[in-house]
Structures are given as structure tokens and as C-alpha cells.
Scaffold this motif. Structure first.
Motif, PDB file in Angstrom:
ATOM      1  N   ARG A   8       0.882  -1.178   0.000  1.00 59.69           N
ATOM      2  CA  ARG A   8       0.000   0.000   0.000  1.00 59.69           C
ATOM      3  C   ARG A   8       0.904   1.209   0.000  1.00 59.69           C
ATOM      4  N   ASN A   9       0.772   2.026  -1.041  1.00 63.25           N
ATOM      5  CA  ASN A   9       1.642   3.176  -1.224  1.00 63.25           C
ATOM      6  C   ASN A   9       0.895   4.487  -1.055  1.00 63.25           C
ATOM      7  N   LEU A  10       1.642   5.510  -0.657  1.00 63.42           N
ATOM      8  CA  LEU A  10       1.175   6.888  -0.697  1.00 63.42           C
ATOM      9  C   LEU A  10       2.076   7.589  -1.709  1.00 63.42           C
ATOM     10  N   VAL A  11       1.452   8.157  -2.733  1.00 60.59           N
ATOM     11  CA  VAL A  11       2.188   8.796  -3.824  1.00 60.59           C
ATOM     12  C   VAL A  11       1.989  10.306  -3.735  1.00 60.59           C
ATOM     13  N   THR A  12       3.087  11.044  -3.865  1.00 54.02           N
ATOM     14  CA  THR A  12       3.019  12.505  -3.870  1.00 54.02           C
ATOM     15  C   THR A  12       3.812  13.032  -5.054  1.00 54.02           C
ATOM     16  N   GLY A  13       3.410  14.196  -5.549  1.00 54.83           N
ATOM     17  CA  GLY A  13       4.141  14.812  -6.645  1.00 54.83           C
ATOM     18  C   GLY A  13       3.537  16.153  -7.014  1.00 54.83           C
ATOM     19  N   THR A  14       4.248  16.873  -7.881  1.00 51.04           N
ATOM     20  CA  THR A  14       3.803  18.173  -8.362  1.00 51.04           C
ATOM     21  C   THR A  14       3.643  18.088  -9.872  1.00 51.04           C
ATOM     22  N   HIS A  15       2.478  18.480 -10.367  1.00 48.58           N
ATOM     23  CA  HIS A  15       2.144  18.382 -11.792  1.00 48.58           C
ATOM     24  C   HIS A  15       2.894  19.465 -12.573  1.00 48.58           C
ATOM     25  N   GLN A  16       4.021  19.062 -13.184  1.00 55.32           N
ATOM     26  CA  GLN A  16       4.876  20.013 -13.898  1.00 55.32           C
ATOM     27  C   GLN A  16       5.014  19.709 -15.384  1.00 55.32           C
ATOM     28  N   GLY A  17       4.316  18.669 -15.859  1.00 56.31           N
ATOM     29  CA  GLY A  17       4.364  18.314 -17.279  1.00 56.31           C
ATOM     30  C   GLY A  17       3.018  17.755 -17.718  1.00 56.31           C
ATOM     31  N   GLU A  18       2.825  17.608 -19.021  1.00 60.12           N
ATOM     32  CA  GLU A  18       1.557  17.109 -19.566  1.00 60.12           C
ATOM     33  C   GLU A  18       1.201  15.763 -18.953  1.00 60.12           C
ATOM     34  N   TYR A  19      -0.081  15.585 -18.621  1.00 64.72           N
ATOM     35  CA  TYR A  19      -0.554  14.327 -18.050  1.00 64.72           C
ATOM     36  C   TYR A  19      -1.987  14.091 -18.492  1.00 64.72           C
ATOM     37  N   ARG A  20      -2.219  12.972 -19.193  1.00 61.93           N
ATOM     38  CA  ARG A  20      -3.555  12.605 -19.671  1.00 61.93           C
ATOM     39  C   ARG A  20      -4.208  13.761 -20.431  1.00 61.93           C
ATOM     40  N   GLY A  21      -3.392  14.456 -21.221  1.00 63.26           N
ATOM     41  CA  GLY A  21      -3.886  15.560 -22.032  1.00 63.26           C
ATOM     42  C   GLY A  21      -3.971  16.890 -21.303  1.00 63.26           C
ATOM     43  N   LEU A  22      -3.672  16.902 -20.020  1.00 61.43           N
ATOM     44  CA  LEU A  22      -3.755  18.134 -19.226  1.00 61.43           C
ATOM     45  C   LEU A  22      -2.386  18.807 -19.168  1.00 61.43           C
ATOM     46  N   THR A  54      -0.207  22.092 -14.298  1.00 59.40           N
ATOM     47  CA  THR A  54      -1.018  22.985 -13.463  1.00 59.40           C
ATOM     48  C   THR A  54      -0.228  23.504 -12.264  1.00 59.40           C
ATOM     49  N   GLY A  55       0.879  22.854 -11.928  1.00 55.72           N
ATOM     50  CA  GLY A  55       1.622  23.216 -10.729  1.00 55.72           C
ATOM     51  C   GLY A  55       0.987  22.665  -9.460  1.00 55.72           C
ATOM     52  N   ALA A  56      -0.117  21.933  -9.612  1.00 51.61           N
ATOM     53  CA  ALA A  56      -0.841  21.387  -8.458  1.00 51.61           C
ATOM     54  C   ALA A  56      -0.057  20.241  -7.819  1.00 51.61           C
ATOM     55  N   SER A  57      -0.129  20.189  -6.493  1.00 47.92           N
ATOM     56  CA  SER A  57       0.430  19.054  -5.760  1.00 47.92           C
ATOM     57  C   SER A  57      -0.638  17.971  -5.667  1.00 47.92           C
ATOM     58  N   VAL A  58      -0.215  16.716  -5.795  1.00 47.18           N
ATOM     59  CA  VAL A  58      -1.142  15.600  -5.664  1.00 47.18           C
ATOM     60  C   VAL A  58      -0.627  14.641  -4.596  1.00 47.18           C
ATOM     61  N   THR A  59      -1.587  14.028  -3.921  1.00 51.25           N
ATOM     62  CA  THR A  59      -1.322  12.970  -2.954  1.00 51.25           C
ATOM     63  C   THR A  59      -2.430  11.951  -3.140  1.00 51.25           C
ATOM     64  N   TYR A  60      -2.062  10.712  -3.428  1.00 52.43           N
ATOM     65  CA  TYR A  60      -3.079   9.683  -3.625  1.00 52.43           C
ATOM     66  C   TYR A  60      -2.540   8.321  -3.202  1.00 52.43           C
ATOM     67  N   GLY A  61      -3.469   7.420  -2.968  1.00 54.09           N
ATOM     68  CA  GLY A  61      -3.107   6.080  -2.534  1.00 54.09           C
ATOM     69  C   GLY A  61      -3.191   5.077  -3.662  1.00 54.09           C
ATOM     70  N   GLU A  62      -2.491   3.985  -3.471  1.00 47.51           N
ATOM     71  CA  GLU A  62      -2.546   2.873  -4.412  1.00 47.51           C
ATOM     72  C   GLU A  62      -2.185   1.593  -3.662  1.00 47.51           C
ATOM     73  N   ILE A  63      -2.710   0.498  -4.173  1.00 48.31           N
ATOM     74  CA  ILE A  63      -2.402  -0.818  -3.606  1.00 48.31           C
ATOM     75  C   ILE A  63      -2.031  -1.729  -4.767  1.00 48.31           C
ATOM     76  N   PHE A  64      -0.907  -2.398  -4.630  1.00 50.48           N
ATOM     77  CA  PHE A  64      -0.457  -3.326  -5.666  1.00 50.48           C
ATOM     78  C   PHE A  64      -0.209  -4.698  -5.056  1.00 50.48           C
ATOM     79  N   ILE A  65      -0.572  -5.718  -5.819  1.00 43.59           N
ATOM     80  CA  ILE A  65      -0.266  -7.102  -5.466  1.00 43.59           C
ATOM     81  C   ILE A  65       0.741  -7.602  -6.492  1.00 43.59           C
ATOM     82  N   PHE A  66       1.895  -8.017  -6.007  1.00 41.83           N
ATOM     83  CA  PHE A  66       2.954  -8.537  -6.867  1.00 41.83           C
ATOM     84  C   PHE A  66       3.042 -10.045  -6.655  1.00 41.83           C
ATOM     85  N   ARG A  67       2.987 -10.811  -7.752  1.00 41.05           N
ATOM     86  CA  ARG A  67       3.164 -12.264  -7.670  1.00 41.05           C
ATOM     87  C   ARG A  67       4.534 -12.600  -8.246  1.00 41.05           C
ATOM     88  N   PHE A  68       5.293 -13.365  -7.471  1.00 37.69           N
ATOM     89  CA  PHE A  68       6.645 -13.731  -7.864  1.00 37.69           C
ATOM     90  C   PHE A  68       6.694 -15.151  -8.412  1.00 37.69           C
TER      91      PHE A  68
END
Length: 143
Positions: free
Chosen positions: A87-101, A104-118
Motif C-alpha cells: 500500500r503506497n502513498l504517492v506525492t508529486g507536483t504536476h509540472q508536465g503534460e498528463y492525460r492531455g492536461l 497545473t503546478g498542483a500538488s497531488v497525494t493519492y493512494g494505491e495498492i499493488f499485489i505482486f506475484r513472484f
């Protein structure tokens, strides 16, 4: 009680996280080549033209172009058998094109969960759930 295999798998993912947080695409690509099977099955809410390990590299190219200061913090890491859940917490600042946008200079913070199978010490399958709604809301793409 963790087995040697689960401990090794967790260590492998910690190394991958460390590489991702260098934000250096060469280091990231080399690490992906070392720890991810070339034909990895990658299931995530991200449109992409590539498959396998190339898809994972493409995701990081897109993300770092848009969020050059992107940081992924592993909040939880749980391993059992051949799987590791992160379970990750991702942070960053939007400084380049993303999904056509444009940036914006906006800061983002969002969660994600990944399951890795080895398989054989390498990541063979990745399933991800990313809070894209929160990310898009913070970028002003949706109200």
C-alpha cells in the motif's frame, strides 16, 4: 512466520521502490529489467500501448514527465506465499503534460495498492488499484 522466500520478495520490492524514488529513468529501467519478468502480466488502470516490462517502463516515463518530483512511500508491505501486497502513498507536483492536461503546478497525494506475484525470484504479475479519481480531482480534471 516469514519464509526466506517472502523475505527475499519483500527485499526485492524495497529495492524497486528505492529505484523508483531516484526518479532516474535509466536506473528505473535497469532495475525493472533485473527484478521483473519481461512478459510480466500488468493489470492497472492505466491506458498503454506496451505490454510486459515495457508497459511498466512506459508508465514511469509518463509519470515522471508529468510529476518529476514523484515520490512513492510504501506504507504497508505484507507477504504470503508467492505474493507481496504493497500500500503506497504517492506525492508529486504536476509540472508536465498528463492525460492531455497541461502542467497545473498542483500538488497531488493519492493512494494505491499493488499485489505482486513472484515466480523464480522475479515479479511475474502485478495487479494495481490506484486512486485515479482523487488524483484527477486534485488536478482539477473533475470537480
Amino acid at each position: 512466520m516469514p519464509t526466506d522466500r517472502t523475505a527475499t520478495n519483500k527485499a526485492t520490492l524495497r529495492g524497486l521502490h528505492d529505484a523508483l524514488n531516484t526518479r532516474d529513468l535509466e536506473v528505473i529501467s535497469k532495475t525493472i529489467d533485473e527484478v521483473v519478468a519481461p512478459n510480466v502480466l500488468f493489470h492497472a488502470p492505466v491506458p498503454m500501448a506496451e505490454t510486459g516490462a515495457q508497459a511498466l517502463k512506459q508508465v514511469w516515463t509518463v509519470l515522471l514527465r508529468a510529476f518529476p518530483d514523484l515520490h512513492v512511500a510504501a506504507e504497508d508491505m505484507i507477504a504470503e506465499g508467492d505474493k507481496v501486497v504493497v500500500r503506497n502513498l504517492v506525492t508529486g507536483t504536476h509540472q508536465g503534460e498528463y492525460r492531455g492536461l497541461p502542467p497545473t503546478g498542483a500538488s497531488v497525494t493519492y493512494g494505491e495498492i499493488f499485489i505482486f506475484r513472484f515466480t523464480g525470484g522475479r515479479v511475474a504479475e502485478i495487479r494495481g488499484v490506484v486512486d485515479v479519481f482523487s488524483q484527477m480531482r486534485q488536478l482539477g480534471m473533475i470537480p
